[in-house]
Design a protein around this motif. Structure first.
Motif, PDB file in Angstrom:
ATOM      1  N   ARG A 161       0.825  -1.200   0.000  1.00 59.15           N
ATOM      2  CA  ARG A 161       0.000   0.000   0.000  1.00 59.15           C
ATOM      3  C   ARG A 161       0.864   1.257   0.000  1.00 59.15           C
ATOM      4  NH1 ARG A 161      -3.706   1.960   5.078  1.00 59.15           N
ATOM      5  NH2 ARG A 161      -4.671   3.762   4.120  1.00 59.15           N
ATOM      6  N   GLU A 169       2.645   1.702  -3.325  1.00 62.52           N
ATOM      7  CA  GLU A 169       1.720   2.215  -4.331  1.00 62.52           C
ATOM      8  C   GLU A 169       1.532   3.717  -4.167  1.00 62.52           C
ATOM      9  OE1 GLU A 169      -2.621   1.167  -6.279  1.00 62.52           O
ATOM     10  OE2 GLU A 169      -2.211   0.552  -4.218  1.00 62.52           O
ATOM     11  N   GLU A 195       1.765  -0.200  -9.080  1.00 60.29           N
ATOM     12  CA  GLU A 195       0.380   0.171  -9.354  1.00 60.29           C
ATOM     13  C   GLU A 195      -0.501  -1.066  -9.299  1.00 60.29           C
ATOM     14  OE1 GLU A 195      -0.468   1.472 -13.343  1.00 60.29           O
ATOM     15  OE2 GLU A 195       1.426   0.678 -14.074  1.00 60.29           O
ATOM     16  N   THR A 196      -1.650  -0.908  -8.688  1.00 59.73           N
ATOM     17  CA  THR A 196      -2.601  -2.010  -8.563  1.00 59.73           C
ATOM     18  C   THR A 196      -3.685  -1.869  -9.615  1.00 59.73           C
ATOM     19  OG1 THR A 196      -2.226  -2.189  -6.172  1.00 59.73           O
ATOM     20  CG2 THR A 196      -4.237  -3.179  -7.043  1.00 59.73           C
ATOM     21  N   THR A 199      -0.835  -6.629  -9.144  1.00 58.28           N
ATOM     22  CA  THR A 199       0.038  -5.487  -8.874  1.00 58.28           C
ATOM     23  C   THR A 199       1.220  -5.504  -9.830  1.00 58.28           C
ATOM     24  OG1 THR A 199      -0.574  -5.581  -6.527  1.00 58.28           O
ATOM     25  CG2 THR A 199       1.387  -4.318  -7.098  1.00 58.28           C
TER      26      THR A 199
END
Length: 210
Positions: A54, A57, A63-64, A70
């Motif tokens: 998290r 990101e 980036e998810t 991911t």
């Protein structure tokens, strides 16, 4: 065993992730292993992996893609802060400035949270309050990191990570009984949007750490 590993330092897990990306030669735009696989490969709990991902990101390093996993983002724009941070942190005479700058970012995050109804209502603050009340194991850094993350300012968070790494000797330790009341006042004030009270409680808490 898993509980033991979930208490590993956050920055250590991030470093493990970066090392894994290098060892497996994962290129920009390529998919990272799933949370479950990363948890097994790094030998840490899935919650710790999720928290690290998290943060990465938020920094724009990964980036998810919902429903697709991911992916590793472009790294070419993410070196300036590390270079500047490394230079600053090697200068022993800048100790006071480093701490003051970190605290400045933390206060600004508290201000943003207090002024946002959405951020004030996040369940994480009540969760932290309860953990402190029950005197459960909770690192100081966890609360500050969450404050920085929810504001979604990538540059501020990236700078804060560098500065908090320098302050690890204090921040990675668990909260003590002496800090309990100040932290609870800070969290409660944040939830109600009482900025002066939240900042005052924060300052009293930090003074204890010094």
């Amino acid at each position: 065993m898993e509980q033991k590993h979930t208490k590993k330092m956050f920055l250590q897990i991030v470093k493990q992730l970066r090392d894994l990306i290098a060892v497996q030669n994962i290129q920009e735009g390529e998919k990272l292993p799933s949370e479950r696989v990363l948890s097994e490969q790094l030998n840490v709990g899935r919650s710790s992996v999720r928290e690290a991902l998290r943060s990465l990101e938020l920094l724009g390093l990964i980036e998810t893609r919902h429903g697709d996993g991911t992916y590793l983002a472009s790294m070419k724009h993410h070196h300036l802060v590390e270079i500047v941070g490394s230079f600053i942190l090697q200068d022993a005479s800048s100790v006071a400035d480093v701490h003051a700058t970190r605290e400045m970012h933390e206060k600004e995050a508290i201000k943003i949270i207090c002024q946002s109804e959405t951020l004030r209502k996040l369940p994480v603050w009540e969760s932290f309050f309860a953990e402190i009340e029950l005197e459960q194991s909770l690192q100081r850094e966890a609360i500050l990191r969450e404050c920085m993350i929810v504001t979604e300012n990538r540059l501020a968070f990236k700078i804060w990570l560098q500065l908090s790494a320098y302050s690890n000797s204090a921040l990675v330790n668990d909260i003590t009984k002496e800090e309990k009341s100040h932290l609870q006042i800070m969290l409660a004030s944040m939830q109600m949007g009482y900025l002066p009270e939240a900042i005052e409680a924060y300052e009293k808490w930090i003074e204890i750490l010094k």
